[in-house]
Design a protein around this motif. Structure first.
Motif, PDB file in Angstrom:
ATOM      1  N   LEU A 190       0.813  -1.205   0.000  1.00 51.81           N
ATOM      2  CA  LEU A 190       0.000   0.000   0.000  1.00 51.81           C
ATOM      3  C   LEU A 190       0.855   1.267   0.000  1.00 51.81           C
ATOM      4  O   LEU A 190       0.590   2.217  -0.741  1.00 51.81           O
ATOM      5  N   HIS A 191       1.889   1.275   0.804  1.00 51.44           N
ATOM      6  CA  HIS A 191       2.755   2.454   0.921  1.00 51.44           C
ATOM      7  C   HIS A 191       3.961   2.408  -0.019  1.00 51.44           C
ATOM      8  O   HIS A 191       4.813   3.286   0.033  1.00 51.44           O
ATOM      9  N   GLN A 192       4.016   1.370  -0.845  1.00 52.64           N
ATOM     10  CA  GLN A 192       5.094   1.203  -1.825  1.00 52.64           C
ATOM     11  C   GLN A 192       6.468   1.382  -1.183  1.00 52.64           C
ATOM     12  O   GLN A 192       7.314   2.130  -1.672  1.00 52.64           O
ATOM     13  N   ILE A 193       6.670   0.672  -0.086  1.00 51.60           N
ATOM     14  CA  ILE A 193       7.932   0.752   0.651  1.00 51.60           C
ATOM     15  C   ILE A 193       8.957  -0.157  -0.012  1.00 51.60           C
ATOM     16  O   ILE A 193       8.699  -1.352  -0.184  1.00 51.60           O
ATOM     17  N   PRO A 194      10.109   0.391  -0.405  1.00 52.83           N
ATOM     18  CA  PRO A 194      11.162  -0.467  -0.966  1.00 52.83           C
ATOM     19  C   PRO A 194      11.537  -1.553   0.046  1.00 52.83           C
ATOM     20  O   PRO A 194      11.785  -1.278   1.214  1.00 52.83           O
ATOM     21  N   PHE A 195      11.577  -2.786  -0.426  1.00 50.53           N
ATOM     22  CA  PHE A 195      11.692  -3.967   0.423  1.00 50.53           C
ATOM     23  C   PHE A 195      12.896  -4.795  -0.028  1.00 50.53           C
ATOM     24  O   PHE A 195      13.007  -5.102  -1.210  1.00 50.53           O
ATOM     25  N   LYS A 196      13.797  -5.115   0.914  1.00 48.34           N
ATOM     26  CA  LYS A 196      14.942  -5.981   0.588  1.00 48.34           C
ATOM     27  C   LYS A 196      15.045  -7.075   1.629  1.00 48.34           C
ATOM     28  O   LYS A 196      14.711  -6.875   2.794  1.00 48.34           O
ATOM     29  N   VAL A 197      15.528  -8.221   1.200  1.00 45.44           N
ATOM     30  CA  VAL A 197      15.802  -9.329   2.108  1.00 45.44           C
ATOM     31  C   VAL A 197      17.266  -9.244   2.504  1.00 45.44           C
ATOM     32  O   VAL A 197      18.147  -9.094   1.655  1.00 45.44           O
ATOM     33  N   ALA A 198      17.522  -9.318   3.804  1.00 46.89           N
ATOM     34  CA  ALA A 198      18.882  -9.205   4.333  1.00 46.89           C
ATOM     35  C   ALA A 198      19.729 -10.408   3.942  1.00 46.89           C
ATOM     36  O   ALA A 198      19.230 -11.525   3.800  1.00 46.89           O
ATOM     37  N   GLU A 199      21.025 -10.163   3.795  1.00 46.53           N
ATOM     38  CA  GLU A 199      22.010 -11.212   3.531  1.00 46.53           C
ATOM     39  C   GLU A 199      23.117 -11.082   4.568  1.00 46.53           C
ATOM     40  O   GLU A 199      23.593  -9.968   4.822  1.00 46.53           O
ATOM     41  N   GLU A 200      23.524 -12.197   5.162  1.00 47.23           N
ATOM     42  CA  GLU A 200      24.602 -12.142   6.140  1.00 47.23           C
ATOM     43  C   GLU A 200      25.857 -11.545   5.505  1.00 47.23           C
ATOM     44  O   GLU A 200      26.207 -11.866   4.374  1.00 47.23           O
ATOM     45  N   GLY A 201      26.503 -10.642   6.234  1.00 46.96           N
ATOM     46  CA  GLY A 201      27.704  -9.972   5.748  1.00 46.96           C
ATOM     47  C   GLY A 201      27.419  -8.696   4.981  1.00 46.96           C
ATOM     48  O   GLY A 201      28.327  -7.908   4.715  1.00 46.96           O
ATOM     49  N   GLN A 202      26.177  -8.470   4.631  1.00 44.48           N
ATOM     50  CA  GLN A 202      25.766  -7.279   3.886  1.00 44.48           C
ATOM     51  C   GLN A 202      26.028  -6.027   4.714  1.00 44.48           C
ATOM     52  O   GLN A 202      25.820  -6.004   5.924  1.00 44.48           O
ATOM     53  N   LYS A 203      26.481  -4.971   4.050  1.00 47.26           N
ATOM     54  CA  LYS A 203      26.642  -3.667   4.699  1.00 47.26           C
ATOM     55  C   LYS A 203      25.588  -2.729   4.129  1.00 47.26           C
ATOM     56  O   LYS A 203      25.439  -2.622   2.911  1.00 47.26           O
ATOM     57  N   LEU A 204      24.876  -2.082   5.023  1.00 46.74           N
ATOM     58  CA  LEU A 204      23.812  -1.177   4.616  1.00 46.74           C
ATOM     59  C   LEU A 204      24.352   0.245   4.554  1.00 46.74           C
ATOM     60  O   LEU A 204      25.049   0.685   5.470  1.00 46.74           O
ATOM     61  N   GLN A 205      24.048   0.937   3.490  1.00 44.25           N
ATOM     62  CA  GLN A 205      24.520   2.305   3.299  1.00 44.25           C
ATOM     63  C   GLN A 205      23.429   3.278   3.718  1.00 44.25           C
ATOM     64  O   GLN A 205      22.539   3.597   2.944  1.00 44.25           O
ATOM     65  N   LEU A 206      23.494   3.730   4.970  1.00 39.21           N
ATOM     66  CA  LEU A 206      22.526   4.708   5.454  1.00 39.21           C
ATOM     67  C   LEU A 206      23.125   6.098   5.514  1.00 39.21           C
ATOM     68  O   LEU A 206      22.439   7.091   5.317  1.00 39.21           O
ATOM     69  N   ASP A 207      24.427   6.150   5.823  1.00 42.79           N
ATOM     70  CA  ASP A 207      25.142   7.408   5.989  1.00 42.79           C
ATOM     71  C   ASP A 207      26.620   7.083   5.801  1.00 42.79           C
ATOM     72  O   ASP A 207      27.073   6.029   6.246  1.00 42.79           O
ATOM     73  N   PRO A 208      27.410   7.976   5.177  1.00 46.74           N
ATOM     74  CA  PRO A 208      28.824   7.660   4.959  1.00 46.74           C
ATOM     75  C   PRO A 208      29.625   7.437   6.239  1.00 46.74           C
ATOM     76  O   PRO A 208      30.625   6.735   6.229  1.00 46.74           O
ATOM     77  N   ASP A 209      29.181   8.018   7.362  1.00 48.67           N
ATOM     78  CA  ASP A 209      29.914   7.882   8.621  1.00 48.67           C
ATOM     79  C   ASP A 209      29.430   6.715   9.488  1.00 48.67           C
ATOM     80  O   ASP A 209      30.006   6.444  10.539  1.00 48.67           O
ATOM     81  N   VAL A 210      28.366   6.052   9.072  1.00 42.69           N
ATOM     82  CA  VAL A 210      27.780   4.978   9.877  1.00 42.69           C
ATOM     83  C   VAL A 210      27.895   3.667   9.113  1.00 42.69           C
ATOM     84  O   VAL A 210      27.517   3.585   7.956  1.00 42.69           O
ATOM     85  N   GLU A 211      28.437   2.649   9.797  1.00 40.90           N
ATOM     86  CA  GLU A 211      28.496   1.311   9.198  1.00 40.90           C
ATOM     87  C   GLU A 211      27.436   0.444   9.861  1.00 40.90           C
ATOM     88  O   GLU A 211      27.366   0.361  11.089  1.00 40.90           O
ATOM     89  N   VAL A 212      26.599  -0.186   9.045  1.00 37.92           N
ATOM     90  CA  VAL A 212      25.595  -1.122   9.535  1.00 37.92           C
ATOM     91  C   VAL A 212      25.860  -2.444   8.836  1.00 37.92           C
ATOM     92  O   VAL A 212      25.786  -2.524   7.607  1.00 37.92           O
ATOM     93  N   LYS A 213      26.173  -3.462   9.620  1.00 40.24           N
ATOM     94  CA  LYS A 213      26.506  -4.762   9.044  1.00 40.24           C
ATOM     95  C   LYS A 213      25.516  -5.819   9.537  1.00 40.24           C
ATOM     96  O   LYS A 213      25.201  -5.886  10.722  1.00 40.24           O
ATOM     97  N   VAL A 214      25.040  -6.644   8.600  1.00 40.73           N
ATOM     98  CA  VAL A 214      24.166  -7.761   8.941  1.00 40.73           C
ATOM     99  C   VAL A 214      25.060  -8.911   9.403  1.00 40.73           C
ATOM    100  O   VAL A 214      25.849  -9.448   8.625  1.00 40.73           O
ATOM    101  N   LEU A 215      24.931  -9.265  10.690  1.00 43.24           N
ATOM    102  CA  LEU A 215      25.732 -10.364  11.238  1.00 43.24           C
ATOM    103  C   LEU A 215      25.018 -11.696  11.149  1.00 43.24           C
ATOM    104  O   LEU A 215      25.664 -12.751  11.140  1.00 43.24           O
ATOM    105  N   HIS A 216      23.689 -11.654  11.111  1.00 43.63           N
ATOM    106  CA  HIS A 216      22.943 -12.913  11.040  1.00 43.63           C
ATOM    107  C   HIS A 216      21.572 -12.689  10.432  1.00 43.63           C
ATOM    108  O   HIS A 216      20.912 -11.692  10.684  1.00 43.63           O
ATOM    109  N   VAL A 217      21.136 -13.649   9.663  1.00 39.74           N
ATOM    110  CA  VAL A 217      19.763 -13.779   9.180  1.00 39.74           C
ATOM    111  C   VAL A 217      19.641 -15.212   8.655  1.00 39.74           C
ATOM    112  O   VAL A 217      20.617 -15.772   8.154  1.00 39.74           O
ATOM    113  N   ASP A 218      18.470 -15.825   8.806  1.00 35.48           N
ATOM    114  CA  ASP A 218      18.297 -17.210   8.350  1.00 35.48           C
ATOM    115  C   ASP A 218      16.854 -17.440   7.926  1.00 35.48           C
ATOM    116  O   ASP A 218      16.021 -17.863   8.718  1.00 35.48           O
TER     117      ASP A 218
END
Length: 190
Positions: free
Chosen positions: A27-55
């Motif tokens: 309904l809100h057309q929210i971009p949707f992604k499935v997480a992958e272990e080891g993936q780094k999310l780019q939210l801000d150049p100074d902030v690192e967000v890393k996926v450590l686990h998903v199954d």
């Protein structure tokens, strides 16, 4: 809350709540992604967000949970969702989990937050997210005691409501009253 992007574990449900969740995304057309272990999310150049686990193949929902480590300058925050002790053992082997702030796994459940995991994270502050009226008895005393005995400052959404953590590159501030567990944790158990 306005949601601009969504990261999902990929684990499907058959509940009405899950169906409603999918409807709202569409309904809100929210971009949707499935997480992958080891993936780094780019939210801000100074902030690192890393996926450590998903199954997404986990038999139950809690072990499918996404675990994130957010790093900004000298400050690390570990967001554990509802992961369980089995996954904690894997995380200890694979990653440096040391973090200043821990969002306590599974609301302080006995199925998570093992002594080995708490020791590996060694948080300065920990946030328990739960409702006082929960039917599960969260958080359990032994989890509270584990964190207490390593000197962690404790905070609870049941007592403080929203807990605001402000972070800059050198430090952080938590706007909430410290959590009083209401019992004497006693001596550290080995």
């Amino acid at each position: 809350m306005h949601v601009t992007r969504l990261l999902d574990s990929g684990k499907t449900h058959t509940t009405n709540t899950y169906a409603e969740y999918l409807k709202l995304i569409a309904l809100h057309q929210i971009p949707f992604k499935v997480a992958e272990e080891g993936q780094k999310l780019q939210l801000d150049p100074d902030v690192e967000v890393k996926v450590l686990h998903v199954d997404r193949e986990a038999e139950e929902n809690n072990p499918a949970s996404i675990v994130l480590k957010v790093s900004y300058g000298e400050i690390d925050v570990l967001l554990t969702s509802d992961t369980d002790e089995k996954n904690e053992k894997k995380l200890i082997k694979r990653y440096d989990l040391r973090s200043e702030i821990l969002k306590v796994a599974h609301h302080g459940s006995a199925t998570s937050n093992s002594q080995a995991f708490v020791d590996a994270v060694n948080p300065e502050a920990a946030v328990f997210s739960y409702d006082q009226a929960n039917d599960y008895g969260h958080p359990v005393n032994k989890v509270v005691a584990r964190l207490y005995h390593i000197g962690t400052a404790l905070y609870s959404t049941a007592e403080s409501g929203d807990i605001v953590v402000s972070i800059d590159k050198e430090g952080y501030e938590i706007k909430a009253d410290p959590y009083d567990p209401g019992f004497d944790p006693g001596p550290k158990q080995e």
